[in-house]
Design a protein around this motif. Structure first.
Motif, PDB file in Angstrom:
ATOM      1  N   SER A   1      -0.275  12.142  -9.432  1.00 30.85           N
ATOM      2  CA  SER A   1      -1.081  13.352  -9.223  1.00 30.85           C
ATOM      3  C   SER A   1      -0.250  14.629  -9.346  1.00 30.85           C
ATOM      4  O   SER A   1      -0.803  15.699  -9.589  1.00 30.85           O
ATOM      5  CB  SER A   1      -1.776  13.308  -7.867  1.00 30.85           C
ATOM      6  OG  SER A   1      -0.835  13.389  -6.827  1.00 30.85           O
TER       7      SER A   1
ATOM      8  N   GLN B   1       0.832  -1.209   0.000  1.00 27.99           N
ATOM      9  CA  GLN B   1       0.000   0.000   0.000  1.00 27.99           C
ATOM     10  C   GLN B   1       0.863   1.254   0.000  1.00 27.99           C
ATOM     11  O   GLN B   1       0.521   2.246  -0.635  1.00 27.99           O
ATOM     12  CB  GLN B   1      -0.961   0.006   1.195  1.00 27.99           C
ATOM     13  CG  GLN B   1      -1.955   1.150   1.147  1.00 27.99           C
ATOM     14  CD  GLN B   1      -2.817   1.117  -0.104  1.00 27.99           C
ATOM     15  OE1 GLN B   1      -3.375   0.092  -0.467  1.00 27.99           O
ATOM     16  NE2 GLN B   1      -2.935   2.251  -0.777  1.00 27.99           N
ATOM     17  N   THR B   2       1.989   1.216   0.687  1.00 28.08           N
ATOM     18  CA  THR B   2       2.908   2.351   0.690  1.00 28.08           C
ATOM     19  C   THR B   2       3.396   2.625  -0.723  1.00 28.08           C
ATOM     20  O   THR B   2       3.449   3.777  -1.161  1.00 28.08           O
ATOM     21  CB  THR B   2       4.102   2.083   1.622  1.00 28.08           C
ATOM     22  OG1 THR B   2       3.627   1.913   2.953  1.00 28.08           O
ATOM     23  CG2 THR B   2       5.107   3.215   1.583  1.00 28.08           C
TER      24      THR B   2
ATOM     25  N   THR C   1       0.644   6.895  -6.621  1.00 26.28           N
ATOM     26  CA  THR C   1      -0.496   7.802  -6.747  1.00 26.28           C
ATOM     27  C   THR C   1      -0.057   9.250  -6.552  1.00 26.28           C
ATOM     28  O   THR C   1      -0.488  10.145  -7.288  1.00 26.28           O
ATOM     29  CB  THR C   1      -1.588   7.429  -5.724  1.00 26.28           C
ATOM     30  OG1 THR C   1      -2.005   6.086  -5.976  1.00 26.28           O
ATOM     31  CG2 THR C   1      -2.778   8.355  -5.821  1.00 26.28           C
ATOM     32  N   SER C   2       0.806   9.471  -5.591  1.00 28.46           N
ATOM     33  CA  SER C   2       1.300  10.822  -5.327  1.00 28.46           C
ATOM     34  C   SER C   2       2.107  11.357  -6.504  1.00 28.46           C
ATOM     35  O   SER C   2       1.947  12.512  -6.905  1.00 28.46           O
ATOM     36  CB  SER C   2       2.150  10.809  -4.063  1.00 28.46           C
ATOM     37  OG  SER C   2       2.680  12.079  -3.808  1.00 28.46           O
TER      38      SER C   2
ATOM     39  N   LYS D   1       1.891   1.818  -3.524  1.00 28.60           N
ATOM     40  CA  LYS D   1       0.752   2.337  -4.297  1.00 28.60           C
ATOM     41  C   LYS D   1       0.524   3.814  -3.979  1.00 28.60           C
ATOM     42  O   LYS D   1       0.238   4.610  -4.882  1.00 28.60           O
ATOM     43  CB  LYS D   1      -0.505   1.529  -3.993  1.00 28.60           C
ATOM     44  CG  LYS D   1      -0.460   0.130  -4.552  1.00 28.60           C
ATOM     45  CD  LYS D   1      -1.701  -0.658  -4.130  1.00 28.60           C
ATOM     46  CE  LYS D   1      -1.604  -2.107  -4.560  1.00 28.60           C
ATOM     47  NZ  LYS D   1      -2.751  -2.894  -4.106  1.00 28.60           N
ATOM     48  N   ASP D   2       0.654   4.183  -2.715  1.00 32.58           N
ATOM     49  CA  ASP D   2       0.467   5.578  -2.313  1.00 32.58           C
ATOM     50  C   ASP D   2       1.532   6.485  -2.935  1.00 32.58           C
ATOM     51  O   ASP D   2       1.237   7.600  -3.365  1.00 32.58           O
ATOM     52  CB  ASP D   2       0.486   5.719  -0.791  1.00 32.58           C
ATOM     53  CG  ASP D   2      -0.710   5.069  -0.118  1.00 32.58           C
ATOM     54  OD1 ASP D   2      -1.715   4.780  -0.808  1.00 32.58           O
ATOM     55  OD2 ASP D   2      -0.634   4.837   1.108  1.00 32.58           O
ATOM     56  N   ILE D   3       2.761   5.994  -2.992  1.00 30.90           N
ATOM     57  CA  ILE D   3       3.842   6.763  -3.616  1.00 30.90           C
ATOM     58  C   ILE D   3       3.545   6.961  -5.098  1.00 30.90           C
ATOM     59  O   ILE D   3       3.666   8.074  -5.623  1.00 30.90           O
ATOM     60  CB  ILE D   3       5.202   6.075  -3.415  1.00 30.90           C
ATOM     61  CG1 ILE D   3       5.608   6.128  -1.946  1.00 30.90           C
ATOM     62  CG2 ILE D   3       6.280   6.710  -4.295  1.00 30.90           C
ATOM     63  CD1 ILE D   3       6.795   5.263  -1.586  1.00 30.90           C
TER      64      ILE D   3
END
Length: 49
Positions: free
Chosen positions: A26, A15-16, A22-23, A18-20
């Motif tokens: 964006s 998840q970390t 996504t960031s 994936k969050d990176i």
């Protein structure tokens, strides 16, 4: 200024990662295009889910 060819981001928590991603996505300039086919291809080559 230094230029790097490889960037390795490692985490045991998917998840970390994936969050990176996504960031980063964006924050891309509006004239950049994301190629989902390359993301799918790359995700098949990683060692862990």
């Amino acid at each position: 200024m230094k230029t790097f060819k490889d960037l390795k981001i490692q985490s045991k928590d998917s998840q970390t990662l994936k969050d990176i991603l996504t960031s980063v996505i964006s924050g891309l300039p509006s004239n950049w295009k994301l190629r989902a086919d390359l993301i799918d291809d790359y995700s098949q080559n990683k060692s862990k889910n």
